[in-house]
Design a protein around this motif. Structure first.
Motif, PDB file in Angstrom:
ATOM      1  N   SER A   1    -117.443 -43.845   1.584  1.00  0.00           N
ATOM      2  CA  SER A   1    -118.700 -43.770   0.839  1.00  0.00           C
ATOM      3  C   SER A   1    -119.589 -42.656   1.374  1.00  0.00           C
ATOM      4  CB  SER A   1    -119.433 -45.108   0.913  1.00  0.00           C
ATOM      5  OG  SER A   1    -118.657 -46.142   0.369  1.00  0.00           O
ATOM      6  N   ILE A   2    -119.631 -42.501   2.695  1.00  0.00           N
ATOM      7  CA  ILE A   2    -120.438 -41.432   3.310  1.00  0.00           C
ATOM      8  C   ILE A   2    -119.917 -40.071   2.876  1.00  0.00           C
ATOM      9  CG2 ILE A   2    -121.086 -40.349   5.488  1.00  0.00           C
ATOM     10  CD1 ILE A   2    -120.930 -43.189   6.744  1.00  0.00           C
ATOM     11  N   ILE A   3    -118.599 -39.908   2.875  1.00  0.00           N
ATOM     12  CA  ILE A   3    -118.007 -38.631   2.485  1.00  0.00           C
ATOM     13  C   ILE A   3    -118.352 -38.294   1.037  1.00  0.00           C
ATOM     14  CG2 ILE A   3    -115.798 -37.473   2.014  1.00  0.00           C
ATOM     15  CD1 ILE A   3    -114.712 -38.898   4.538  1.00  0.00           C
ATOM     16  N   VAL A   4    -118.242 -39.270   0.147  1.00  0.00           N
ATOM     17  CA  VAL A   4    -118.585 -39.021  -1.256  1.00  0.00           C
ATOM     18  C   VAL A   4    -120.056 -38.634  -1.386  1.00  0.00           C
ATOM     19  CG1 VAL A   4    -118.847 -40.102  -3.525  1.00  0.00           C
ATOM     20  CG2 VAL A   4    -116.766 -40.491  -2.196  1.00  0.00           C
ATOM     21  N   THR A   5    -120.917 -39.320  -0.647  1.00  0.00           N
ATOM     22  CA  THR A   5    -122.349 -39.035  -0.701  1.00  0.00           C
ATOM     23  C   THR A   5    -122.662 -37.625  -0.210  1.00  0.00           C
ATOM     24  OG1 THR A   5    -122.861 -41.366  -0.351  1.00  0.00           O
ATOM     25  CG2 THR A   5    -124.628 -39.798   0.080  1.00  0.00           C
ATOM     26  N   MET A   6    -121.894 -37.140   0.752  1.00  0.00           N
ATOM     27  CA  MET A   6    -122.177 -35.843   1.366  1.00  0.00           C
ATOM     28  C   MET A   6    -121.473 -34.673   0.688  1.00  0.00           C
ATOM     29  SD  MET A   6    -122.243 -36.772   5.448  1.00  0.00           S
ATOM     30  CE  MET A   6    -122.563 -35.062   5.871  1.00  0.00           C
ATOM     31  N   LEU A   7    -120.745 -34.926  -0.385  1.00  0.00           N
ATOM     32  CA  LEU A   7    -120.093 -33.816  -1.098  1.00  0.00           C
ATOM     33  C   LEU A   7    -121.137 -32.793  -1.535  1.00  0.00           C
ATOM     34  CD1 LEU A   7    -117.569 -35.787  -3.325  1.00  0.00           C
ATOM     35  CD2 LEU A   7    -116.966 -34.126  -1.545  1.00  0.00           C
ATOM     36  N   PRO A   8    -120.846 -31.496  -1.376  1.00  0.00           N
ATOM     37  CA  PRO A   8    -121.840 -30.469  -1.731  1.00  0.00           C
ATOM     38  C   PRO A   8    -122.154 -30.481  -3.227  1.00  0.00           C
ATOM     39  CG  PRO A   8    -119.719 -29.462  -1.157  1.00  0.00           C
ATOM     40  CD  PRO A   8    -119.610 -30.913  -0.810  1.00  0.00           C
TER      41      PRO A   8
ATOM     42  N   HIS B   1    -114.303 -32.852  -7.419  1.00  0.00           N
ATOM     43  CA  HIS B   1    -114.798 -34.012  -8.173  1.00  0.00           C
ATOM     44  C   HIS B   1    -114.067 -35.288  -7.743  1.00  0.00           C
ATOM     45  CE1 HIS B   1    -116.357 -36.474 -11.290  1.00  0.00           C
ATOM     46  NE2 HIS B   1    -115.332 -36.393 -12.122  1.00  0.00           N
ATOM     47  N   PRO B   2    -114.790 -36.255  -7.136  1.00  0.00           N
ATOM     48  CA  PRO B   2    -114.156 -37.543  -6.819  1.00  0.00           C
ATOM     49  C   PRO B   2    -113.968 -38.359  -8.092  1.00  0.00           C
ATOM     50  CG  PRO B   2    -116.478 -37.615  -6.262  1.00  0.00           C
ATOM     51  CD  PRO B   2    -116.205 -36.220  -6.734  1.00  0.00           C
TER      52      PRO B   2
ATOM     53  N   TYR C   1    -111.625 -24.987  -1.459  1.00  0.00           N
ATOM     54  CA  TYR C   1    -112.262 -26.275  -1.729  1.00  0.00           C
ATOM     55  C   TYR C   1    -111.561 -27.408  -0.985  1.00  0.00           C
ATOM     56  CZ  TYR C   1    -114.706 -23.798  -5.501  1.00  0.00           C
ATOM     57  OH  TYR C   1    -115.484 -22.924  -6.223  1.00  0.00           O
ATOM     58  N   ALA C   2    -110.240 -27.324  -0.862  1.00  0.00           N
ATOM     59  CA  ALA C   2    -109.524 -28.320  -0.056  1.00  0.00           C
ATOM     60  C   ALA C   2    -109.972 -28.241   1.398  1.00  0.00           C
ATOM     61  CB  ALA C   2    -108.019 -28.102  -0.171  1.00  0.00           C
ATOM     62  N   ASN C   3    -110.182 -27.030   1.882  1.00  0.00           N
ATOM     63  CA  ASN C   3    -110.671 -26.869   3.260  1.00  0.00           C
ATOM     64  C   ASN C   3    -112.089 -27.398   3.419  1.00  0.00           C
ATOM     65  OD1 ASN C   3    -108.290 -25.763   4.247  1.00  0.00           O
ATOM     66  ND2 ASN C   3    -108.895 -23.653   3.761  1.00  0.00           N
ATOM     67  N   GLU C   4    -112.900 -27.304   2.343  1.00  0.00           N
ATOM     68  CA  GLU C   4    -114.244 -27.891   2.376  1.00  0.00           C
ATOM     69  C   GLU C   4    -114.148 -29.398   2.585  1.00  0.00           C
ATOM     70  OE1 GLU C   4    -117.429 -26.901   2.087  1.00  0.00           O
ATOM     71  OE2 GLU C   4    -117.125 -24.733   1.848  1.00  0.00           O
TER      72      GLU C   4
END
Length: 399
Positions: A231-238, A254-255, A282-285
């Motif tokens: 959830s944290i990772i999804v929230t922090m997506l640029p 896009h999740p 983007y994969a590296n991001e």
């Protein structure tokens, strides 16, 4: 007769739903009644057919026209009730089975080009299915015209109707050798006059997170919930790389799904960019973001799996410029302003191009895909038929 052909991304069969074959059988029957004797439906749900050449020229390249039979799983395709709104004058179109579904010109600006035309919609509770049954109908009409108007000179014409395009499997089982074509055109685009020679390059990514599970009553200082980490990772997506904040030639991360428990969780992403180099960036991001988040969870770990989905067909089409050139000429001969475009998505043509069958995308007149406000105009569909016929003529003339 409306046949539900919705595909199913959760299915592992080919096609993903047997009901897609119901439409395939109807198309084969209609083609055979036209006189297309080799029309057939194979075990995987593909329809193949051949219209023989009627020209004395010996070296006309074989071309193929392709559309997909399935409709999107994003919106119901069962019990579709098409409505023809004749002689559209710019008014709001209220769909009767759900009056909250209203087509307004302010929200559908392409309606400005439809004054006086006949607009087809669904009734408000389903999608229409113009994506891509409009293309199927246009190709079928073109077949009828070719067979019944022998003065239209052409080489060998191949027809291909595919299942499962909407779930990314549209050409998984296609027989390129059976087609034997030099070039193909999908009829699956939007505004009349548009031709698309460029798509996203696309990858799918799955981020798998392994957390630390303990009894929640004794979890202090021990538990590291994989689901909360996800959830944290999804929230922090640029945000600048989100689809809701990008347009034109900009790509995105896009999740599209998240699932899991305390011990393990996963996030599914789609990665899109016109330049293949950026799909790698983007994969590296994602890796960089996961590394950053997991610094606060020393007992947890992750794995990122990246899988190629399709690539920008322009890379292939640029090696065969006449394929796009002839398409643009055919659109002009149909009396339209030909416009070469990029598409923020993919088509069967994306993968066909890299399978050895270069394949741009020509308009079918579809608008507002995958939703209850999907629409198409009769007149744009007629122009698509004209374009197909002119394409057959151009290839014969230039041989």
């Amino acid at each position: 007769m409306c046949i539900d052909t919705q595909s199913n991304p959760e299915s592992t069969t080919y096609p993903s739903t047997e009901k897609q074959k119901d439409l395939g059988k109807v198309l084969v029957d209609e083609l055979q009644h036209m006189g297309v004797t080799d029309a057939h439906l194979d075990e995987f749900g593909y329809v193949y057919a051949t219209i023989p050449a009627n020209t004395d020229k010996p070296n006309v390249p074989v071309i193929c026209f392709c559309s997909h039979m399935d409709t999107s799983p994003d919106c119901s395709g069962e019990g579709v009730k098409p409505i023809i709104h004749k002689n559209y004058r710019g008014q709001d179109l209220v769909l009767p089975d759900d009056p909250s579904q209203i087509l307004r010109m302010s929200e559908h600006p392409d309606l400005k080009n439809q004054i006086g035309n006949d607009i087809i919609t669904a009734s408000g509770t389903t999608l229409l299915g113009a994506d891509n049954k409009a293309g199927v109908a246009e190709i079928m009409d073109a077949c009828y015209q070719l067979i019944n108007n022998p003065e239209i000179k052409h080489g060998i014409i191949k027809i291909l109707f595919t299942p499962d395009e909407e779930i990314g499997r549209g050409v998984d089982k296609v027989d390129i050798k059976k087609l034997g074509a030099y070039a193909a055109y999908t009829i699956d685009g939007e505004s009349a006059g548009n031709m698309e020679n460029e798509t996203f390059s696309a990858d799918g990514a799955k981020l798998i997170i392994n957390g630390v599970s303990t009894h929640p009553g004794f979890a202090k200082g021990k538990m590291e919930s994989a689901l909360k980490i996800a959830s944290i990772i999804v929230t922090m997506l640029p945000y600048e790389l989100s689809p809701e904040n990008t347009e034109g030639m900009e790509g995105f991360i896009h999740p599209v799904g998240i699932q899991g428990h305390v011990e393990d969780a996963s996030i599914d992403f789609i990665i899109r960019a016109f330049d293949e180099e950026y799909t790698v960036r983007y994969a590296n991001e994602l890796r960089k973001l996961a590394d950053e988040v997991l610094e606060d969870f020393p007992g947890s770990s992750y794995e990122l799996q990246v899988k190629e989905q399709y690539r920008n067909m322009k890379v292939v089409l640029d090696q065969h410029p006449e394929i796009v050139e002839y398409g643009m000429e055919a659109i002009k001969r149909a009396g339209l302003d030909a416009k070469l475009c990029s598409i923020r998505g993919g088509t069967d043509g994306s993968r066909l191009s890299f399978m050895g069958l270069p394949c741009p995308n020509i308009f079918a007149g579809e608008h507002a895909f995958h939703g209850k406000q999907e629409w198409v105009s009769v007149q744009d569909m007629q122009k698509a038929v004209e374009t197909i016929l002119h394409l057959c003529t151009v290839w014969e003339e230039r041989a």
